[in-house]
Motif scaffolding. Structure first.
Motif, short mmCIF file in Angstrom:
data_model
loop_
_atom_site.label_atom_id
_atom_site.label_comp_id
_atom_site.label_asym_id
_atom_site.label_seq_id
_atom_site.Cartn_x
_atom_site.Cartn_y
_atom_site.Cartn_z
N THR A 207 0.83 -1.19 0.00
CA THR A 207 0.00 0.00 0.00
C THR A 207 0.87 1.24 0.00
OG1 THR A 207 -0.08 -0.15 2.38
CG2 THR A 207 -1.93 -1.08 1.17
N ASN B 260 -4.30 -5.87 -0.88
CA ASN B 260 -4.54 -4.74 0.02
C ASN B 260 -3.92 -3.45 -0.49
OD1 ASN B 260 -1.91 -5.30 0.30
ND2 ASN B 260 -1.93 -5.66 2.51
N GLN C 150 -9.92 -3.57 1.78
CA GLN C 150 -9.36 -2.51 2.61
C GLN C 150 -8.80 -1.37 1.78
OE1 GLN C 150 -9.86 -2.78 5.90
NE2 GLN C 150 -10.88 -4.69 5.33
N SER C 151 -9.05 -1.39 0.53
CA SER C 151 -8.35 -0.45 -0.35
C SER C 151 -9.34 0.40 -1.15
CB SER C 151 -7.46 -1.22 -1.32
OG SER C 151 -6.61 -2.11 -0.61
N ARG D 33 -12.90 -0.74 -0.02
CA ARG D 33 -13.22 0.21 1.06
C ARG D 33 -13.86 1.45 0.46
NH1 ARG D 33 -10.15 4.36 2.30
NH2 ARG D 33 -8.36 3.45 1.24
N SER E 199 -17.17 -0.43 1.77
CA SER E 199 -17.43 -0.34 3.21
C SER E 199 -17.42 1.10 3.68
CB SER E 199 -16.39 -1.16 3.98
OG SER E 199 -15.09 -0.71 3.65
#
Lengths: 234, 188
Positions: free
Chosen positions: B54, B73, B90-91, B108, B123
């Motif tokens: 990341t 990720n 998560q990204s 995300r 999310s």
């Protein structure tokens, strides 16, 4: 038909705010050239669907953050389909397909009825009776009779019994093309937009009633801005 | 017959504001500032969507066409064509103005400036830029739709953090997920 049996609750979601502040107007920042109109049709529409918990709304106009938010914040689920734009794109694609088709192949005369049938094979594909409310805006003014009647059949099947459609009809050809968004429970904003389609027809009251003949009841509101609102209950 | 309230028999007054000028069609502005800037130099190296740490987003540049499943990720910027499924929970996933995606996206945060055919589940938030065209459902706690965006599909809101829980429901066309919370929204 028994809309009258439904009690109106004071302070309901469609209730008009009290006092001078109730005047319709730009509660949010207005787009240049936009206009606001008080909408009794919207008020009644909201009242009709207010009993439905988690109801589903179909917005057939151009997607609008304001309209989406308006309904979602009240717990509704919203589906959106820019029906007029889809129709325009469909016609363009058909035209192109015919243009490049080899001579002698598929050269049958394409009627409006065939086009409408073909278009609806891919448009408004939802389960029957899946919506409690439909926002049709002024779409019917822009379609030919063949598509209009078929679209009406489809809308009727998509509506849950007791569901309603809010539609607008111009009393004269509009000077410019608009899209619509909901500002508050009784105000609609008309936003000037690049012309998507040419205004096709002006419906007479009798034609409107005939168009929605399968519906249990209808109600129209006439505004001073040459825009009639129709509310139709399945 | 309608038992209309007293004021209901009267036609609604329209209170149009005076037009301030001729219709001025909005032109699509350039790529929104929230989208990661496209690399200044063309990137033609093989995309490494799931291997880059990341920090800087992995990029599928214009001209590239990728099929398959994306997971990992790292943030992902798509300005080419992608098909399959994209699961970067998560990204942040950005579909650039030239991006063409045929895939469900689970991330995300999702930003769309190009075209997507598939369901979007975020999310945190989903933003549709002015030139975007999305066909599919959206499931997220926050949504921002700019003028000019096109959406054909269903929009459902979740509580922050709930998107994962309702993921399965969000995939189906006929899913019935009850919206849970007033959604913070961006200004139109």
């Amino acid at each position: 038909m028994n809309w009258a049996a439904k009690p109106r609750l004071a302070g309901g979601m469609a209730a008009a705010p009290a006092g001078p502040a109730a005047k319709p107007g730009p509660a949010t920042s207005a787009a240049p050239g936009s206009a606001f109109r008080a909408s009794n049709g919207l008020k009644e529409f909201l009242w009709l669907i207010s009993d439905v918990r988690g109801g589903r709304i179909l917005d057939l106009g151009q997607v609008s953050q304001a309209t989406l938010t308006f309904f979602i914040e009240k717990g509704y689920r919203v589906s959106t389909e820019d029906f007029l734009r889809s129709w325009k794109e469909f016609l363009t694609a058909e035209e192109e397909r015919l243009r490049i088709a080899p001579v002698g192949e598929d050269n049958r005369k394409i009627s409006q009825a065939i086009l409408a049938e073909k278009f609806l094979e891919s448009a408004m594909q939802y389960p029957e009776e899946s919506f409690h409310g439909v926002l049709a805006w002024d779409l019917f003014d822009y379609f030919d009779a063949e598509l209009t009647s078929r679209m009406m059949e489809r809308l009727y099947s998509l509506l849950h019994p007791g569901g309603s459609i809010l539609a607008l009809f111009h009393s004269r050809p509009p000077e410019r093309f608009h899209r619509y968004r909901i500002v508050d429970p009784q105000t609609i904003e008309l936003l000037p937009a690049p012309t998507l389609a040419v205004h096709s027809r002006v419906f007479q009251n009798r034609e409107i009633l005939d168009l929605f003949g399968k519906f249990r009841s209808s109600k129209t509101f006439v505004g001073r801005d040459q825009l009639r609102e129709g509310l139709f209950l399945k | 017959m309608w038992n209309k309230p007293a004021e209901g028999n009267v036609s609604p007054q329209s209170s149009n504001t005076p037009a301030r000028g001729p219709m001025t069609p909005k032109l699509n502005p350039p790529v929104a500032s929230t989208a990661p800037a496209a690399p200044s130099a063309p990137v033609f190296s093989p995309p490494a969507a799931s291997t880059v740490a990341t920090g800087s987003p992995s990029t599928i540049a214009a001209g590239l066409r990728i099929h398959g499943e994306f997971s990992g990720n790292t943030d992902l910027y798509i300005d080419g064509e992608a098909q399959g499924s994209i699961r970067l929970g998560q990204s942040k996933v950005t579909v650039g103005p030239h991006g063409r995606v045929q895939a469900d996206i689970d991330a995300r945060e999702i930003v769309v400036e190009g075209r997507v055919q598939g369901n979007l589940k975020a999310s945190e938030s989903i933003r549709l830029g002015p030139g975007s065209h999305v066909q599919g459902s959206m499931l997220t706690p926050r949504v921002a739709i700019e003028d000019g965006a096109r959406l054909r599909g269903k929009v459902e809101m979740t509580k922050p953090g709930d998107a994962r829980r309702v993921a399965a429901a969000g995939q189906g066309k006929s899913s019935e997920v009850v919206p849970a919370t007033p959604a913070p929204v961006a200004k139109e």
